[in-house]
Enzyme design. Structure first.
Site, PDB file in Angstrom:
ATOM      1  N   GLY A   1       2.078  -4.408  -3.447  1.00  0.00           N
ATOM      2  CA  GLY A   1       0.801  -4.130  -4.096  1.00  0.00           C
ATOM      3  C   GLY A   1       0.971  -3.182  -5.276  1.00  0.00           C
ATOM      4  O   GLY A   1       0.312  -3.341  -6.311  1.00  0.00           O
TER       5      GLY A   1
ATOM      6  N   GLN B   1      -6.528  -3.469   0.025  1.00  0.00           N
ATOM      7  CA  GLN B   1      -7.087  -3.187   1.355  1.00  0.00           C
ATOM      8  C   GLN B   1      -8.074  -4.247   1.817  1.00  0.00           C
ATOM      9  O   GLN B   1      -8.331  -4.355   3.006  1.00  0.00           O
ATOM     10  CB  GLN B   1      -7.766  -1.810   1.379  1.00  0.00           C
ATOM     11  CG  GLN B   1      -6.796  -0.653   1.451  1.00  0.00           C
ATOM     12  CD  GLN B   1      -5.940  -0.658   2.714  1.00  0.00           C
ATOM     13  OE1 GLN B   1      -6.256  -1.310   3.721  1.00  0.00           O
ATOM     14  NE2 GLN B   1      -4.838   0.081   2.673  1.00  0.00           N
TER      15      GLN B   1
ATOM     16  N   CYS C   1       1.416   7.018   2.392  1.00  0.00           N
ATOM     17  CA  CYS C   1       2.479   7.439   1.492  1.00  0.00           C
ATOM     18  C   CYS C   1       2.404   8.919   1.172  1.00  0.00           C
ATOM     19  O   CYS C   1       3.372   9.522   0.760  1.00  0.00           O
ATOM     20  CB  CYS C   1       2.424   6.613   0.216  1.00  0.00           C
ATOM     21  SG  CYS C   1       0.916   5.688   0.054  1.00  0.00           S
TER      22      CYS C   1
ATOM     23  N   SER D   1      -1.298  -7.371  -1.320  1.00  0.00           N
ATOM     24  CA  SER D   1       0.015  -7.036  -0.751  1.00  0.00           C
ATOM     25  C   SER D   1       0.190  -7.696   0.609  1.00  0.00           C
ATOM     26  O   SER D   1      -0.750  -7.703   1.422  1.00  0.00           O
ATOM     27  CB  SER D   1       0.096  -5.513  -0.603  1.00  0.00           C
ATOM     28  OG  SER D   1       1.303  -5.141   0.015  1.00  0.00           O
ATOM     29  N   GLY D   2       1.377  -8.206   0.886  1.00  0.00           N
ATOM     30  CA  GLY D   2       1.624  -8.927   2.131  1.00  0.00           C
ATOM     31  C   GLY D   2       1.502  -8.084   3.386  1.00  0.00           C
ATOM     32  O   GLY D   2       0.941  -8.521   4.385  1.00  0.00           O
ATOM     33  N   HIS D   3       2.014  -6.858   3.321  1.00  0.00           N
ATOM     34  CA  HIS D   3       2.120  -6.104   4.583  1.00  0.00           C
ATOM     35  C   HIS D   3       0.796  -5.565   5.099  1.00  0.00           C
ATOM     36  O   HIS D   3       0.731  -5.006   6.187  1.00  0.00           O
ATOM     37  CB  HIS D   3       3.178  -4.994   4.483  1.00  0.00           C
ATOM     38  CG  HIS D   3       2.778  -3.781   3.702  1.00  0.00           C
ATOM     39  ND1 HIS D   3       2.427  -2.603   4.322  1.00  0.00           N
ATOM     40  CD2 HIS D   3       2.710  -3.547   2.386  1.00  0.00           C
ATOM     41  CE1 HIS D   3       2.163  -1.690   3.395  1.00  0.00           C
ATOM     42  NE2 HIS D   3       2.333  -2.234   2.214  1.00  0.00           N
TER      43      HIS D   3
ATOM     44  N   THR E   1      14.592 -13.613  -8.901  1.00  0.00           N
ATOM     45  CA  THR E   1      14.568 -14.741  -7.970  1.00  0.00           C
ATOM     46  C   THR E   1      13.547 -14.468  -6.873  1.00  0.00           C
ATOM     47  O   THR E   1      13.516 -13.383  -6.295  1.00  0.00           O
ATOM     48  CB  THR E   1      15.976 -14.952  -7.367  1.00  0.00           C
ATOM     49  OG1 THR E   1      16.871 -15.148  -8.455  1.00  0.00           O
ATOM     50  CG2 THR E   1      16.014 -16.145  -6.440  1.00  0.00           C
TER      51      THR E   1
HETATM   52  N1  PLP Z   1      -3.468  -0.140  -3.317  1.00  0.00           N
HETATM   53  C1  PLP Z   1      -4.090   0.217  -2.192  1.00  0.00           C
HETATM   54  C2  PLP Z   1      -5.563   0.341  -2.186  1.00  0.00           C
HETATM   55  C3  PLP Z   1      -3.353   0.479  -1.047  1.00  0.00           C
HETATM   56  O1  PLP Z   1      -3.977   0.853   0.068  1.00  0.00           O
HETATM   57  C4  PLP Z   1      -1.943   0.352  -1.092  1.00  0.00           C
HETATM   58  C5  PLP Z   1      -1.119   0.676   0.093  1.00  0.00           C
HETATM   59  O2  PLP Z   1      -1.540   1.422   0.954  1.00  0.00           O
HETATM   60  C6  PLP Z   1      -1.341  -0.052  -2.290  1.00  0.00           C
HETATM   61  C7  PLP Z   1      -2.127  -0.290  -3.389  1.00  0.00           C
HETATM   62  C8  PLP Z   1       0.128  -0.219  -2.414  1.00  0.00           C
HETATM   63  O3  PLP Z   1       0.550  -1.380  -1.751  1.00  0.00           O
HETATM   64  P1  PLP Z   1       2.098  -1.554  -1.377  1.00  0.00           P
HETATM   65  O4  PLP Z   1       2.364  -0.658  -0.215  1.00  0.00           O
HETATM   66  O5  PLP Z   1       2.252  -2.991  -1.045  1.00  0.00           O
HETATM   67  O6  PLP Z   1       2.868  -1.164  -2.590  1.00  0.00           O
END
Ligand code: PLP
Length: 386
Positions: free
Chosen positions: A71, A183, A327, A203-205, A240
């Protein structure tokens, strides 16, 4: 047994997603850019996943989906890519980026970096209920604006932002519009066309696919200066393709789309129980708009408690929640989101976010509610008066 109630930080990979990925890590290792059939089979799998992701985002065409590594990269490609493209095409006339004070660090830190590199960055504030101040943001628009970036739903409070309203105003000013929908994916209906955005990051996770894969919706005709150069992804993102993870992401999006209504009803029911129980604790309050929120997210402050200590106390009981964005956990400064909402620092520091998701059960909620009140009271009793 772990009680996992932090689905906004990351999510478990669903077993069927893992099963779909494994063949591409075993015999199906071809490079999707190779001409022979081993490569072309991988290409077909990537393109099928592109369609699955495009369908969940409301894209008009699968070619509007660019795969990235996460993301954060999608946000960076959207904002920096659009800003530099507009800057160069207008010989520096469009050099302004407008965003909000409540964005994820993927956007905030990038915006700071772009400011240091000479672009102008403005941040609109937000109201006490956690929604961005649309009036303030709209007043910042002018013909120097290159990009407007407003998140779809906030990662801490879950509060939905007035993206469609802002997108209309921004596009009228000739700016491109980006939304960070990381989110919202799989938790709320997203439709890039209805929102009227040019760019949308996911984002995948966060949707039960693995870490290390993301996507950016790029409305047809929108041009971006690439961050990673190369011919892949139609020259928009070199490198790739991560075939196995892209396949997993595609299936996760298809499952999330199919299950969206049932999943949000389930999340709302669990969250309702969590809120009712947590708000019975003395000195507890809910942060953010009562209704305009992701169905899975609840954010609480407890007077006289340190949120990090509460997270540790719950962890000792096997319960995972967060005291801020994953994070930045461990930081002692209050969350920028709660600060922008006007939550006093002492209360902001006494916060936890509880987020349910795929696999969450009533038993998880029972366990949280059995432990939480006692943990809060013990931390209060142990607090040394200032
Ligand atoms: N944007 C938002 C609102 C998020 O909550 C997050 C991750 O918590 C991200 C971006 C970043 O995503 P990624 O962890 O895939 O880099």
């Amino acid at each position: 047994m772990t009680v996992y109630l932090d689905h906004n930080a990351t999510t478990p990979v669903r077993p069927e997603v893992l099963d779909a990925m494994l063949p591409w890590l075993r015999g199906g290792y071809g490079n999707p850019n190779s001409t022979y059939s081993l490569g072309q089979r991988a290409r077909a799998a990537v393109e099928r996943a592109r369609e699955q992701v495009a369908a969940l985002l409301g894209a008009a065409d699968a070619s509007e989906v660019v795969f990235t590594s996460c993301g954060s990269e999608s946000d960076a490609l959207a904002i920096a890519g659009a800003a530099w493209q507009a800057h160069d095409e207008t010989k520096g006339r469009r050099r302004k980026i407008i965003t909000t004070k409540i964005e994820h660090d993927a956007v905030r830190v990038l915006a700071g970096q772009l400011r240091r590199r000479g672009l102008e960055v403005l941040e609109a504030g937000c109201r006490g209920d956690g929604t961005a101040d649309a009036g303030e943001l709209t007043a910042m628009l002018d013909d120097a604006t290159a990009v407007v970036s407003v998140m779809h739903a906030n990662n801490e409070t879950g509060v939905f932002q007035p993206v469609a309203e802002l997108a209309a105003a921004a596009r009228a000013a000739g700016a491109l519009v980006h939304t960070d929908a990381v989110q919202s994916l799989g938790k709320a209906r997203i439709d890039a066309k209805v929102l009227g955005v040019d760019l949308l990051a996911v984002s995948g996770h966060k949707v039960n696919a693995p870490k290390g894969v993301g996507a950016l919706y790029v409305r047809r005709g929108v041009r971006l200066a690439p961050l990673v150069t190369g011919h892949q992804e139609k020259n928009r993102r070199g490198g790739t393709e991560n075939v196995a993870s892209i396949v997993g992401f595609g299936l996760a999006c298809e499952l999330a789309g199919r299950e969206l209504s049932a999943a949000s009803a389930h999340a709302l029911a669990l969250r309702g129980r969590i809120e009712a129980g947590a708000l019975r604790v003395r000195g507890a309050r809910l942060n953010g708009h009562a209704e305009l929120r992701l169905p899975n997210t609840a954010h609480f402050s407890f007077e006289g408690v340190d949120g990090h200590h509460l997270v540790v106390a719950l962890d000792l009981e096997g319960i995972c929640v967060s005291s801020g964005p994953a994070c930045s956990s461990g930081a002692s400064t209050p969350s920028h989101v709660l600060t922008a909402m006007g939550v006093p620092p002492a209360l902001a520091n006494g916060s936890i976010r509880v987020s349910v998701g795929w696999g969450s059960t009533d038993a998880d909620v029972d366990r949280l509610l059995a432990v939480l009140p006692g943990a809060v009271e013990r931390l209060r009793a142990a607090r040394v008066p200032a």
